[in-house]
Scaffold this motif. Structure first.
Motif, PDB file in Angstrom:
ATOM      1  N   ALA A 230      -7.164  19.108   8.721  1.00  0.00           N
ATOM      2  CA  ALA A 230      -6.918  20.136   7.713  1.00  0.00           C
ATOM      3  C   ALA A 230      -6.366  19.514   6.433  1.00  0.00           C
ATOM      4  N   ASP A 231      -6.912  19.948   5.294  1.00  0.00           N
ATOM      5  CA  ASP A 231      -6.410  19.522   3.985  1.00  0.00           C
ATOM      6  C   ASP A 231      -5.331  20.452   3.466  1.00  0.00           C
ATOM      7  N   ARG A 232      -5.252  21.654   4.045  1.00  0.00           N
ATOM      8  CA  ARG A 232      -4.318  22.687   3.603  1.00  0.00           C
ATOM      9  C   ARG A 232      -4.088  23.619   4.773  1.00  0.00           C
ATOM     10  N   LEU A 233      -2.853  24.140   4.904  1.00  0.00           N
ATOM     11  CA  LEU A 233      -2.541  25.116   5.949  1.00  0.00           C
ATOM     12  C   LEU A 233      -2.147  26.448   5.333  1.00  0.00           C
ATOM     13  N   MET A 234      -2.533  27.514   6.024  1.00  0.00           N
ATOM     14  CA  MET A 234      -2.169  28.871   5.600  1.00  0.00           C
ATOM     15  C   MET A 234      -1.306  29.512   6.677  1.00  0.00           C
ATOM     16  N   LEU A 235      -0.209  30.134   6.238  1.00  0.00           N
ATOM     17  CA  LEU A 235       0.681  30.863   7.152  1.00  0.00           C
ATOM     18  C   LEU A 235       0.517  32.360   6.936  1.00  0.00           C
ATOM     19  N   PRO A 236       0.115  33.109   7.976  1.00  0.00           N
ATOM     20  CA  PRO A 236      -0.035  34.558   7.849  1.00  0.00           C
ATOM     21  C   PRO A 236       1.171  35.321   8.378  1.00  0.00           C
ATOM     22  N   MET A 237       1.252  36.607   8.037  1.00  0.00           N
ATOM     23  CA  MET A 237       2.115  37.600   8.672  1.00  0.00           C
ATOM     24  C   MET A 237       3.590  37.220   8.751  1.00  0.00           C
ATOM     25  N   PHE A 238       4.081  36.482   7.785  1.00  0.00           N
ATOM     26  CA  PHE A 238       5.517  36.200   7.759  1.00  0.00           C
ATOM     27  C   PHE A 238       6.235  37.343   7.051  1.00  0.00           C
ATOM     28  N   THR A 239       7.536  37.460   7.294  1.00  0.00           N
ATOM     29  CA  THR A 239       8.322  38.530   6.676  1.00  0.00           C
ATOM     30  C   THR A 239       9.595  38.029   6.022  1.00  0.00           C
ATOM     31  N   HIS A 240      10.107  36.858   6.466  1.00  0.00           N
ATOM     32  CA  HIS A 240      11.425  36.408   6.024  1.00  0.00           C
ATOM     33  C   HIS A 240      11.374  35.019   5.384  1.00  0.00           C
ATOM     34  N   LEU A 241      12.348  34.770   4.539  1.00  0.00           N
ATOM     35  CA  LEU A 241      12.497  33.472   3.891  1.00  0.00           C
ATOM     36  C   LEU A 241      12.617  32.347   4.907  1.00  0.00           C
ATOM     37  N   ASP A 242      13.372  32.579   5.986  1.00  0.00           N
ATOM     38  CA  ASP A 242      13.570  31.492   6.945  1.00  0.00           C
ATOM     39  C   ASP A 242      12.279  31.111   7.657  1.00  0.00           C
ATOM     40  N   GLU A 243      11.338  32.054   7.797  1.00  0.00           N
ATOM     41  CA  GLU A 243      10.047  31.734   8.394  1.00  0.00           C
ATOM     42  C   GLU A 243       9.231  30.825   7.478  1.00  0.00           C
ATOM     43  N   VAL A 244       9.301  31.087   6.180  1.00  0.00           N
ATOM     44  CA  VAL A 244       8.625  30.219   5.214  1.00  0.00           C
ATOM     45  C   VAL A 244       9.238  28.825   5.240  1.00  0.00           C
TER      46      VAL A 244
ATOM     47  N   LEU B 110       2.942  17.098   4.151  1.00  0.00           N
ATOM     48  CA  LEU B 110       1.777  16.285   4.514  1.00  0.00           C
ATOM     49  C   LEU B 110       0.498  16.836   3.875  1.00  0.00           C
ATOM     50  N   VAL B 111       0.441  18.160   3.734  1.00  0.00           N
ATOM     51  CA  VAL B 111      -0.670  18.817   3.047  1.00  0.00           C
ATOM     52  C   VAL B 111      -0.080  19.977   2.250  1.00  0.00           C
ATOM     53  N   PRO B 112      -0.770  20.453   1.224  1.00  0.00           N
ATOM     54  CA  PRO B 112      -0.303  21.665   0.541  1.00  0.00           C
ATOM     55  C   PRO B 112      -0.479  22.886   1.432  1.00  0.00           C
ATOM     56  N   VAL B 113       0.175  23.974   1.067  1.00  0.00           N
ATOM     57  CA  VAL B 113       0.125  25.186   1.875  1.00  0.00           C
ATOM     58  C   VAL B 113      -0.260  26.382   1.014  1.00  0.00           C
ATOM     59  N   THR B 114      -0.789  27.387   1.700  1.00  0.00           N
ATOM     60  CA  THR B 114      -1.008  28.702   1.102  1.00  0.00           C
ATOM     61  C   THR B 114      -0.259  29.717   1.945  1.00  0.00           C
ATOM     62  N   LEU B 115       0.620  30.474   1.326  1.00  0.00           N
ATOM     63  CA  LEU B 115       1.347  31.524   2.024  1.00  0.00           C
ATOM     64  C   LEU B 115       0.571  32.821   1.875  1.00  0.00           C
ATOM     65  N   LEU B 116       0.185  33.414   3.015  1.00  0.00           N
ATOM     66  CA  LEU B 116      -0.591  34.640   3.010  1.00  0.00           C
ATOM     67  C   LEU B 116       0.368  35.832   3.018  1.00  0.00           C
ATOM     68  N   VAL B 117       0.527  36.445   1.868  1.00  0.00           N
ATOM     69  CA  VAL B 117       1.453  37.565   1.696  1.00  0.00           C
ATOM     70  C   VAL B 117       0.714  38.836   2.088  1.00  0.00           C
ATOM     71  N   GLU B 118       1.010  39.346   3.288  1.00  0.00           N
ATOM     72  CA  GLU B 118       0.268  40.508   3.796  1.00  0.00           C
ATOM     73  C   GLU B 118       1.172  41.483   4.530  1.00  0.00           C
ATOM     74  N   THR B 119       2.476  41.355   4.347  1.00  0.00           N
ATOM     75  CA  THR B 119       3.422  42.341   4.856  1.00  0.00           C
ATOM     76  C   THR B 119       4.240  42.869   3.687  1.00  0.00           C
ATOM     77  N   PRO B 120       4.687  44.120   3.743  1.00  0.00           N
ATOM     78  CA  PRO B 120       5.529  44.638   2.651  1.00  0.00           C
ATOM     79  C   PRO B 120       6.785  43.805   2.441  1.00  0.00           C
ATOM     80  N   GLN B 121       7.335  43.270   3.545  1.00  0.00           N
ATOM     81  CA  GLN B 121       8.533  42.441   3.415  1.00  0.00           C
ATOM     82  C   GLN B 121       8.251  41.162   2.630  1.00  0.00           C
ATOM     83  N   ALA B 122       7.131  40.507   2.957  1.00  0.00           N
ATOM     84  CA  ALA B 122       6.776  39.277   2.252  1.00  0.00           C
ATOM     85  C   ALA B 122       6.514  39.545   0.781  1.00  0.00           C
ATOM     86  N   LEU B 123       5.885  40.677   0.484  1.00  0.00           N
ATOM     87  CA  LEU B 123       5.604  41.023  -0.909  1.00  0.00           C
ATOM     88  C   LEU B 123       6.898  41.272  -1.675  1.00  0.00           C
TER      89      LEU B 123
END
Length: 283
Positions: free
Chosen positions: A91-105, A115-128
């Motif tokens: 993988a050149d990049r990882l995506m994290l889905p369905m997180f809600t809290h800062l500590d999860e990020v 090691l690689v860049p990341v994309t945070l998938l903002v798909e919960t009201p909390q994450a937004l």
């Protein structure tokens, strides 16, 4: 034709990934998220993949220019192991889905360890809502993607584009622009198709400053139904149509983008109302 908006293409096939790369796709998207997805989206006609590490390895070996992004499962104790295995597989990049809290990020970023860049998938009201709390943690190549399917479900809405119509993306888009963090949202169909025309959605990407969008299932059908050369040519033509439409919006005056926003908003809410009424009638 150049384009500021770059495209992501979901596939587990190395052959299809090569066709997409040859057509000019910037990012191949392998989706290993399975935990909880069927329960959340089982009633929807949405993408539900069961891609594997073997798929990652095959595609990583086949690609030469496109970036390979892998979506892992939502935050859990096994996140560090899943992240490490995906990176080791290519993988050149990882995506994290369905997180809600800062500590999860933070836990995810610690596991990736730059090691690689990341994309945070903002798909919960909390994450937004909490975007300002974790946006400063991101590096220059990290990104945000706002996922409309799960965000609309979690918000109790009837149609996936309602967060866009209701203005839920306005502040997050502004925060990302101010922070210099590239972002995108949702997916897009082919020009001239879809319940909400792709042309209208492209206008909103331009207005909000989005840089990334996921290509819908219709694009995958273009490259899987034909031989590689024909599939690549057909996909390239569809991308050229998207880019031409995007360019029209980029050269349009600001008032044209606002007019498109208002038209999109009206279409989305009308369609959402029809969906709600059908749902009530079937209940």
């Amino acid at each position: 034709m150049t384009s500021a908006l770059k495209h992501m293409f979901i596939t587990a096939s190395a052959d299809v990934a090569c066709q997409a790369e040859a057509a000019g796709i910037a990012r191949i998207f392998v989706d290993m998220e399975t935990r909880g997805k069927a329960e959340r989206q089982g009633h929807l006609d949405t993408h539900k993949a069961r891609h594997t590490l073997d798929d990652v390895r095959r595609i990583a070996s086949a690609l030469t220019t496109a970036e390979l992004m892998v979506r892992i499962n939502p935050p859990a104790p096994q996140t560090p192991s899943e992240a490490r295995q995906a990176i080791e597989a290519g993988a050149d990049r990882l995506m994290l889905p369905m997180f809600t809290h800062l500590d999860e990020v933070q836990h995810f970023l610690d596991a990736v360890d730059e090691l690689v860049p990341v994309t945070l998938l903002v798909e919960t009201p909390q994450a937004l809502t909490r975007l300002p709390s974790y946006l400063p943690l991101l590096g220059p190549r990290d990104q945000i993607h706002i996922g409309l399917n799960d965000l609309s479900l979690a918000s109790g809405l009837d149609f996936l584009f309602e967060p866009l119509a209701g203005g839920m993306l306005e502040t997050p888009a502004a925060l990302c622009r101010e922070a210099g963090v590239a972002f995108g949202f949702g997916g897009i169909g082919a020009v001239g198709k879809g319940e909400i025309p792709a042309e209208s959605i492209l206008g909103e990407h331009v207005r909000l400053g989005s840089e990334w969008v996921i290509l819908s299932r219709a694009f995958r059908e273009v490259v899987t139904q034909e031989d590689p050369a024909t599939g690549t040519a057909r996909l390239r033509r569809e991308l050229e149509r998207l880019r031409a439409t995007e360019q029209q919006f980029r050269t349009a005056p600001p008032e044209a983008l606002l007019e498109n926003r208002d038209q999109v908003r009206s279409r989305i809410f009308r369609l959402a109302a029809r969906m709600h009424n059908r749902s009530r009638a079937c209940a």
